[in-house]
Design a protein around this motif. Structure first.
Motif, PDB file in Angstrom:
ATOM      1  N   PHE A 579       0.832  -1.199   0.000  1.00 47.57           N
ATOM      2  CA  PHE A 579       0.000   0.000   0.000  1.00 47.57           C
ATOM      3  C   PHE A 579       0.870   1.255   0.000  1.00 47.57           C
ATOM      4  O   PHE A 579       1.966   1.274   0.555  1.00 47.57           O
ATOM      5  N   GLY A 580       0.356   2.328  -0.601  1.00 45.66           N
ATOM      6  CA  GLY A 580       1.070   3.589  -0.680  1.00 45.66           C
ATOM      7  C   GLY A 580       1.861   3.713  -1.965  1.00 45.66           C
ATOM      8  O   GLY A 580       2.289   2.719  -2.559  1.00 45.66           O
ATOM      9  N   MET A 581       2.028   4.953  -2.433  1.00 48.68           N
ATOM     10  CA  MET A 581       2.753   5.252  -3.667  1.00 48.68           C
ATOM     11  C   MET A 581       2.140   4.526  -4.869  1.00 48.68           C
ATOM     12  O   MET A 581       2.811   4.151  -5.816  1.00 48.68           O
ATOM     13  N   GLY A 582       0.825   4.302  -4.803  1.00 50.23           N
ATOM     14  CA  GLY A 582       0.128   3.667  -5.915  1.00 50.23           C
ATOM     15  C   GLY A 582       0.223   2.158  -5.957  1.00 50.23           C
ATOM     16  O   GLY A 582      -0.354   1.525  -6.849  1.00 50.23           O
ATOM     17  N   ARG A 583       0.907   1.560  -4.994  1.00 53.82           N
ATOM     18  CA  ARG A 583       1.117   0.109  -5.042  1.00 53.82           C
ATOM     19  C   ARG A 583      -0.175  -0.679  -4.939  1.00 53.82           C
ATOM     20  O   ARG A 583      -0.290  -1.780  -5.500  1.00 53.82           O
ATOM     21  N   GLU A 584      -1.169  -0.131  -4.237  1.00 52.52           N
ATOM     22  CA  GLU A 584      -2.434  -0.850  -4.084  1.00 52.52           C
ATOM     23  C   GLU A 584      -3.161  -1.023  -5.415  1.00 52.52           C
ATOM     24  O   GLU A 584      -3.985  -1.927  -5.570  1.00 52.52           O
ATOM     25  N   LEU A 585      -2.839  -0.204  -6.414  1.00 51.11           N
ATOM     26  CA  LEU A 585      -3.482  -0.311  -7.719  1.00 51.11           C
ATOM     27  C   LEU A 585      -3.028  -1.544  -8.492  1.00 51.11           C
ATOM     28  O   LEU A 585      -3.661  -1.925  -9.472  1.00 51.11           O
ATOM     29  N   PHE A 586      -1.932  -2.148  -8.045  1.00 49.52           N
ATOM     30  CA  PHE A 586      -1.333  -3.239  -8.799  1.00 49.52           C
ATOM     31  C   PHE A 586      -1.607  -4.613  -8.173  1.00 49.52           C
ATOM     32  O   PHE A 586      -0.936  -5.582  -8.493  1.00 49.52           O
ATOM     33  N   GLY A 587      -2.629  -4.677  -7.304  1.00 53.66           N
ATOM     34  CA  GLY A 587      -2.985  -5.961  -6.714  1.00 53.66           C
ATOM     35  C   GLY A 587      -3.347  -6.995  -7.763  1.00 53.66           C
ATOM     36  O   GLY A 587      -2.985  -8.177  -7.647  1.00 53.66           O
ATOM     37  N   VAL A 588      -4.036  -6.581  -8.828  1.00 55.12           N
ATOM     38  CA  VAL A 588      -4.420  -7.523  -9.869  1.00 55.12           C
ATOM     39  C   VAL A 588      -3.188  -8.077 -10.576  1.00 55.12           C
ATOM     40  O   VAL A 588      -3.174  -9.234 -11.005  1.00 55.12           O
ATOM     41  N   PHE A 589      -2.144  -7.267 -10.682  1.00 58.05           N
ATOM     42  CA  PHE A 589      -0.901  -7.745 -11.285  1.00 58.05           C
ATOM     43  C   PHE A 589      -0.220  -8.765 -10.373  1.00 58.05           C
ATOM     44  O   PHE A 589       0.248  -9.806 -10.837  1.00 58.05           O
ATOM     45  N   ARG A 590      -0.143  -8.448  -9.078  1.00 57.53           N
ATOM     46  CA  ARG A 590       0.514  -9.368  -8.144  1.00 57.53           C
ATOM     47  C   ARG A 590      -0.205 -10.710  -8.107  1.00 57.53           C
ATOM     48  O   ARG A 590       0.430 -11.769  -7.948  1.00 57.53           O
ATOM     49  N   ASN A 591      -1.522 -10.687  -8.259  1.00 52.96           N
ATOM     50  CA  ASN A 591      -2.298 -11.931  -8.228  1.00 52.96           C
ATOM     51  C   ASN A 591      -2.142 -12.741  -9.509  1.00 52.96           C
ATOM     52  O   ASN A 591      -2.332 -13.965  -9.498  1.00 52.96           O
ATOM     53  N   ALA A 592      -1.795 -12.081 -10.611  1.00 48.57           N
ATOM     54  CA  ALA A 592      -1.741 -12.757 -11.910  1.00 48.57           C
ATOM     55  C   ALA A 592      -0.335 -13.117 -12.358  1.00 48.57           C
ATOM     56  O   ALA A 592      -0.174 -13.958 -13.247  1.00 48.57           O
ATOM     57  N   VAL A 593       0.693 -12.510 -11.770  1.00 48.68           N
ATOM     58  CA  VAL A 593       2.045 -12.635 -12.300  1.00 48.68           C
ATOM     59  C   VAL A 593       2.573 -14.072 -12.175  1.00 48.68           C
ATOM     60  O   VAL A 593       2.294 -14.773 -11.202  1.00 48.68           O
ATOM     61  N   CYS A 594       3.355 -14.477 -13.174  1.00 52.22           N
ATOM     62  CA  CYS A 594       3.982 -15.800 -13.146  1.00 52.22           C
ATOM     63  C   CYS A 594       5.393 -15.692 -12.575  1.00 52.22           C
ATOM     64  O   CYS A 594       5.891 -14.589 -12.306  1.00 52.22           O
ATOM     65  N   ASP A 595       6.061 -16.825 -12.408  1.00 54.44           N
ATOM     66  CA  ASP A 595       7.402 -16.848 -11.827  1.00 54.44           C
ATOM     67  C   ASP A 595       8.410 -16.130 -12.720  1.00 54.44           C
ATOM     68  O   ASP A 595       8.197 -15.953 -13.928  1.00 54.44           O
ATOM     69  N   ALA A 596       9.547 -15.785 -12.117  1.00 53.99           N
ATOM     70  CA  ALA A 596      10.592 -15.074 -12.851  1.00 53.99           C
ATOM     71  C   ALA A 596      11.059 -15.849 -14.072  1.00 53.99           C
ATOM     72  O   ALA A 596      11.307 -15.269 -15.136  1.00 53.99           O
ATOM     73  N   GLU A 597      11.175 -17.163 -13.956  1.00 49.09           N
ATOM     74  CA  GLU A 597      11.686 -17.951 -15.080  1.00 49.09           C
ATOM     75  C   GLU A 597      10.692 -18.011 -16.228  1.00 49.09           C
ATOM     76  O   GLU A 597      11.059 -18.306 -17.364  1.00 49.09           O
ATOM     77  N   GLN A 598       9.440 -17.723 -15.977  1.00 47.73           N
ATOM     78  CA  GLN A 598       8.426 -17.648 -17.034  1.00 47.73           C
ATOM     79  C   GLN A 598       8.232 -16.214 -17.522  1.00 47.73           C
ATOM     80  O   GLN A 598       7.318 -15.932 -18.290  1.00 47.73           O
ATOM     81  N   GLY A 599       9.110 -15.307 -17.087  1.00 55.23           N
ATOM     82  CA  GLY A 599       9.073 -13.936 -17.564  1.00 55.23           C
ATOM     83  C   GLY A 599       8.514 -12.929 -16.597  1.00 55.23           C
ATOM     84  O   GLY A 599       8.509 -11.740 -16.875  1.00 55.23           O
ATOM     85  N   ALA A 600       8.007 -13.397 -15.429  1.00 58.37           N
ATOM     86  CA  ALA A 600       7.426 -12.486 -14.430  1.00 58.37           C
ATOM     87  C   ALA A 600       6.438 -11.528 -15.075  1.00 58.37           C
ATOM     88  O   ALA A 600       6.439 -10.327 -14.820  1.00 58.37           O
ATOM     89  N   MET A 601       5.572 -12.071 -15.932  1.00 56.98           N
ATOM     90  CA  MET A 601       4.594 -11.226 -16.606  1.00 56.98           C
ATOM     91  C   MET A 601       3.187 -11.611 -16.183  1.00 56.98           C
ATOM     92  O   MET A 601       2.960 -12.684 -15.637  1.00 56.98           O
ATOM     93  N   VAL A 602       2.246 -10.722 -16.463  1.00 51.16           N
ATOM     94  CA  VAL A 602       0.881 -10.919 -15.985  1.00 51.16           C
ATOM     95  C   VAL A 602      -0.030 -11.474 -17.066  1.00 51.16           C
ATOM     96  O   VAL A 602      -1.210 -11.716 -16.819  1.00 51.16           O
ATOM     97  N   PHE A 603       0.516 -11.682 -18.272  1.00 50.63           N
ATOM     98  CA  PHE A 603      -0.294 -12.175 -19.374  1.00 50.63           C
ATOM     99  C   PHE A 603      -0.291 -13.699 -19.349  1.00 50.63           C
ATOM    100  O   PHE A 603       0.766 -14.325 -19.371  1.00 50.63           O
ATOM    101  N   GLY A 604      -1.470 -14.291 -19.333  1.00 51.56           N
ATOM    102  CA  GLY A 604      -1.581 -15.715 -19.065  1.00 51.56           C
ATOM    103  C   GLY A 604      -1.626 -16.614 -20.267  1.00 51.56           C
ATOM    104  O   GLY A 604      -1.654 -17.822 -20.116  1.00 51.56           O
ATOM    105  N   PHE A 605      -1.595 -16.059 -21.492  1.00 53.01           N
ATOM    106  CA  PHE A 605      -1.685 -16.926 -22.655  1.00 53.01           C
ATOM    107  C   PHE A 605      -0.337 -17.588 -22.939  1.00 53.01           C
ATOM    108  O   PHE A 605       0.711 -17.110 -22.536  1.00 53.01           O
ATOM    109  N   GLU A 606      -0.372 -18.709 -23.668  1.00 54.38           N
ATOM    110  CA  GLU A 606       0.860 -19.435 -23.990  1.00 54.38           C
ATOM    111  C   GLU A 606       1.598 -18.805 -25.165  1.00 54.38           C
ATOM    112  O   GLU A 606       2.787 -18.983 -25.333  1.00 54.38           O
ATOM    113  N   ASP A 607       0.890 -18.167 -26.052  1.00 50.28           N
ATOM    114  CA  ASP A 607       1.545 -17.615 -27.233  1.00 50.28           C
ATOM    115  C   ASP A 607       1.118 -16.177 -27.482  1.00 50.28           C
ATOM    116  O   ASP A 607       1.163 -15.708 -28.585  1.00 50.28           O
TER     117      ASP A 607
END
Length: 607
Positions: A579-607
């Motif tokens: 929370f604070g400095m806008g971090r609370e806006l990114f809860g949906v990203f934290r819930n969706a993000v994949c592991d670092a070795e998979q790119g640490a991205m929030v997009f869930g498609f395979e291709d």
């Protein structure tokens, strides 16, 4: 020169691993190419909205639906030194497009944040996620379907990966990436690092530190050390997405302006329906991705690209992982010494031969694929050149220099600085991690010491100031991963840990956070996966547990039995840091993000 067998083997296994996802991606790319100009698909109302504010000459051309229209996606803002020069680029690009009978419009402005400003601050926890925001902002700008090609204006850490990720979802369009160049050299990197360490040790005050930093970062242009920003520029050339030799030409130079104009001329030749149609989704193929990894290793580039390159590749349906980086690292020699791997900066690298010399050396021993599609044409050998201003004032390209202009900065394939790329995969009962050892001395490759566990970098710094860390130890800094707090870089720790190492102690860092391209002389096992908040073993480690980090064998272990680890409780995470400095806006990203070795991205498609 025949392709190195390891490079060939890694490329082939990526092709096999990616067969299904890459096939789906290319099918969608082909289906999106009904012909240029694309705005011909729009209704009259749609199109009228699209040219309403254009200059009269441009309006007529856009309205006629005959000439190509270039979409400019810009990361301009005038606070960040690297991006400030982009303020003038749209008018240069529009004028150059008109000369070719075409048009250009600013399709989107994407956010650009600076890790140098947010380092050690709460805002740093938005940094990694900003990459995916930039990808989405790029897509929003291009979604109007007004454009036949794109120019991406971006330099720094998350910006170039985000722009490319977004562009690849419009893989049917050609794109050229347009850099702005590095600032002039300031005080030496060694001087800067010494002042930082003195400040961390309490030997100098804040005024001295600020003066040192202001002499380092002092003008428009990219920071001159070889961190993620300049690794991005290297990568765009290795993958054939810049014009050859464009990366490190300084802002304000006549050559820089002409390279920008040449980028416009070139991208117009790549549009659908032309003889050289080169959509970005075809340029970025498995061989281009491997060339990018090889360039990263040969230059000792940013560890951030063990995530960014994975995410970029996935956007094009290509699946890579850390095993691919490690396999290539064993055969790719280190050919540059640029800070933090040496005292020189990127201006010295460029003067010594730069990207053209580097690419020629890699081609000469078969470490990169030459038979690739690039924005400059077929073949990476096109990039073994350097741009110059012709008498007419236009850009021409000449062969890269025959010898290194400074053998202490740029080596050769026959006389490298190290026989391998210095990037290692660590595995063991703690999980998987990466370590960059190109700046780590041999006697620090192996550290076996008790853990001292922290839940933040500020807690570690406070412990050092209290005199609690004058000993051998492995600093375990957990709950720094993407699902916890967005995976900030932990450079605030670098001077503190370096001082302890200089005192003769064996120290290392173990974290599910990042260190990036400025990872230095302290061994750091970073990007630990699974991360602590996901129940990874790093959340079970306690102060006093014996840890062994062995960069030579690739081992990362806590000296506990499987039964002992199974019986350990996972330390709970205090989510107040979200929370604070806008971090609370990114809860949906934290819930969706994949592991670092998979790119640490929030997009869930395979291709």
């Amino acid at each position: 020169m025949a392709l190195n067998p390891v490079v060939a083997e890694v490329t082939q296994r990526i092709i096999e691993r990616s067969k299904a996802s890459r096939s789906r991606y290319l099918a969608r790319l082909d289906a999106a190419v009904p012909g240029s100009p694309y705005r011909g698909q729009l209704s009259c109302t749609n199109l009228a909205h699209g040219f309403a504010a254009s200059e009269p000459e441009d309006k007529l051309r856009i309205k006629s639906v005959k000439a190509p229209n270039i979409g400019i996606v810009t990361a301009y803002n005038d606070m960040l030194s690297a991006h400030q020069p982009y303020g003038a680029y749209p008018e240069i690009i529009k004028a150059a497009a008109r000369e070719q009978g075409a048009t250009a419009q600013v399709a989107a402005g994407v956010p650009a944040m600076c890790d140098g400003i947010t380092q050690g601050q709460s805002g740093m926890e938005l940094s990694l996620f900003s990459r995916d925001v930039i990808a989405m902002a790029t897509a929003v700008g291009l979604s109007h379907n007004m454009f036949d090609a794109g120019l991406c204006l971006g330099i720094c850490d998350k910006i170039v990966p985000g722009l490319l990720m977004g562009a690849l979802r419009f893989g049917h369009l050609p794109f050229v990436f347009v850099p702005a160049g590095p600032m002039p050299s300031g005080i030496s990197n060694d001087q800067k690092a010494k002042v930082r360490q003195k400040y961390a040790a309490g030997e100098v005050g804040k005024d001295a530190l600020l003066e040192s930093e202001a002499q380092s970062y002092h003008a428009a242009g990219t920071c001159t050390f070889y961190g993620t920003a300049n690794s991005n520029q290297m990568l765009m050339e290795m993958m054939g997405l810049h014009l050859p030799g464009a990366a490190f030409v300084p802002p304000g130079a006549d050559l820089r302006k002409e390279l920008t104009r040449a980028a416009v001329q070139r991208v117009l030749k790549l549009v659908a329906g032309g003889a050289e149609f080169s959509p970005v989704g075809r340029v970025v193929d498995e061989r281009a991705v491997v060339n990018g990894i090889v360039g990263l290793l040969a230059t000792g580039g940013s560890t951030n690209h063990t995530m960014h390159l994975v995410a970029i590749a996935r956007m094009a349906g290509i699946m890579i992982d850390w095993s691919d980086f490690e396999a290539l690292s064993k055969v790719v020699p280190l050919l540059t010494r640029v800070y933090p791997n040496g005292p020189a900066d990127v201006n010295e690298f460029h003067a010594a031969g730069g990207m053209g010399f580097l690419i020629r050396e890699l081609l000469s021993v078969g470490l990169v694929h030459d038979d690739v599609l690039t924005v400059a044409g077929r073949g990476l050998a096109t990039y073994a050149t350097q741009p110059v201003l012709a008498e007419s004032g236009t850009v021409s390209w000449v062969p890269a220099r025959a010898e290194s202009g400074n053998p202490a900065v740029v080596g050769t394939a026959q006389k490298p600085f190290s026989p391998d790329g210095g990037l290692r995969l660590l595995t063991g009962n703690i999980g998987r991690a990466v370590i960059k050892i190109s700046a780590v001395k041999l006697d620090h490759h192996i550290v076996r010491a008790p853990a001292v566990v922290f839940d933040s970098q500020n807690a570690l710094i406070a412990a050092e100031r209290a005199g609690e860390l004058n000993k051998d130890f492995v600093a375990v800094v957990r709950f720094q991963g993407p699902r916890a707090i967005g995976m900030p870089e932990l450079h605030k720790l670098t001077p503190t840990l370096a001082n302890l190492q200089d005192k003769g102690f064996k120290v290392a860092l173990l974290t599910d956070g990042r260190m990036s391209g400025a990872s230095g002389k302290v061994p750091a096992a970073i990007h630990v996966s699974p991360e602590a908040v996901s129940g990874g073993v790093i959340a079970k480690i306690r102060t006093g547990d014996m840890i062994e980090l062995n960069a030579d064998t690739g081992s990362l272990r806590v000296e506990l039995t499987d039964a002992e680890l199974a019986a350990r409780e996972v330390t709970p995470f205090n989510n107040q840091a979200q929370f604070g400095m806008g971090r609370e806006l990114f809860g949906v990203f934290r819930n969706a993000v994949c592991d670092a070795e998979q790119g640490a991205m929030v997009f869930g498609f395979e291709d």
